[in-house]
Write a protein that holds these residues in place. Structure first.
Motif, PDB file in Angstrom:
ATOM      1  N   ASP A  43      75.326  17.239  43.065  1.00  5.08           N
ATOM      2  CA  ASP A  43      74.184  16.349  43.370  1.00  5.08           C
ATOM      3  C   ASP A  43      74.785  15.310  44.230  1.00  5.08           C
ATOM      4  N   ARG A  47      72.969  14.139  47.762  1.00  6.22           N
ATOM      5  CA  ARG A  47      72.240  12.621  47.759  1.00  6.22           C
ATOM      6  C   ARG A  47      72.798  12.142  48.926  1.00  6.22           C
ATOM      7  N   ARG A  52      75.868  20.684  48.969  1.00  7.71           N
ATOM      8  CA  ARG A  52      76.125  20.545  47.655  1.00  7.71           C
ATOM      9  C   ARG A  52      77.592  20.652  47.472  1.00  7.71           C
TER      10      ARG A  52
END
Length: 205
Positions: A43, A47, A52
């Motif tokens: 995550d 972000r 990932r």
């Protein structure tokens, strides 16, 4: 004539450093907002605007990432930019003021560090040496400044710099913890009160 040459492309090392920094800064925000348990490396990479898998590629594990966060927070805070010529009581006051300035500028790095500290004493013991090293360094700077001040007369000569240094660092950390659990506390008032206590405790009569 205005040049139409595009900006020089970043090197692979520059791109890697930019990605690592973005991931670490994203981790600081996630730690400050949601804590350790809610943060995953996958995550985090997403972000931060990358794949990932990139956070895991660079850091390998969450504890290693948190160690990088601690290093980043310490390098990018007001304490790292203090005037090295300061000594004695002036140095102690500057060290403590820098803590409050960091909170007022952006509390997230400090909040993230507190999350890491909690994890170090509970679920992620491999972080304890990292946290311990920072604690010793901060306390050591305060104690060294007190000893220097005692030598030149800005601090009471009979002062026990070792124990007083521990007390001062405990007071400032206590204020920080209290402020994060009670945002109604006025940091400016707390700062003045702390500095007043330090002067009363340390300054010559």
């Amino acid at each position: 004539m205005t040049s139409t040459t595009p900006a020089a492309k970043r090197t692979q090392a520059q791109r890697r450093d930019a990605a690592r920094t973005a991931i670490v800064e994203t981790a600081i925000r996630l730690l400050a907002d949601g804590g350790y348990a809610n943060m995953t490396l996958a995550d985090l990479g997403e972000r931060a605007g990358y794949s990932r898998s990139l956070a895991a590629h660079y850091f390998g594990s969450k504890p290693k990432l948190l160690a990088a966060v601690v290093d980043h927070v310490l390098r990018d805070n007001p304490l790292a930019r203090l005037d090295e010529s300061l000594s004695g009581l002036a140095r102690v006051e500057a060290e403590l003021s820098a803590v409050f300035e960091g909170l007022e500028k952006d509390p997230n790095p400090v909040r993230a560090y507190l999350v890491i500290t909690f994890e170090a004493i509970t679920t992620v013991p491999e972080l304890r040496p990292v946290v311990h090293q920072q604690n010793v360094a901060f306390r050591g700077r305060i104690q060294s400044a007190l000893r220097d001040g005692a030598m030149v007369g800005t601090v009471r000569r009979e002062l026990d710099a070792g124990s007083v240094g521990i007390a001062i660092t405990a007071m400032v950390r206590g204020i920080v913890w209290e402020w994060f659990t009670d945002s109604s506390l006025d940091l400016a008032v707390c700062r003045r009160a702390l500095l007043g206590h330090v002067v009363a405790l340390c300054a010559p009569d």
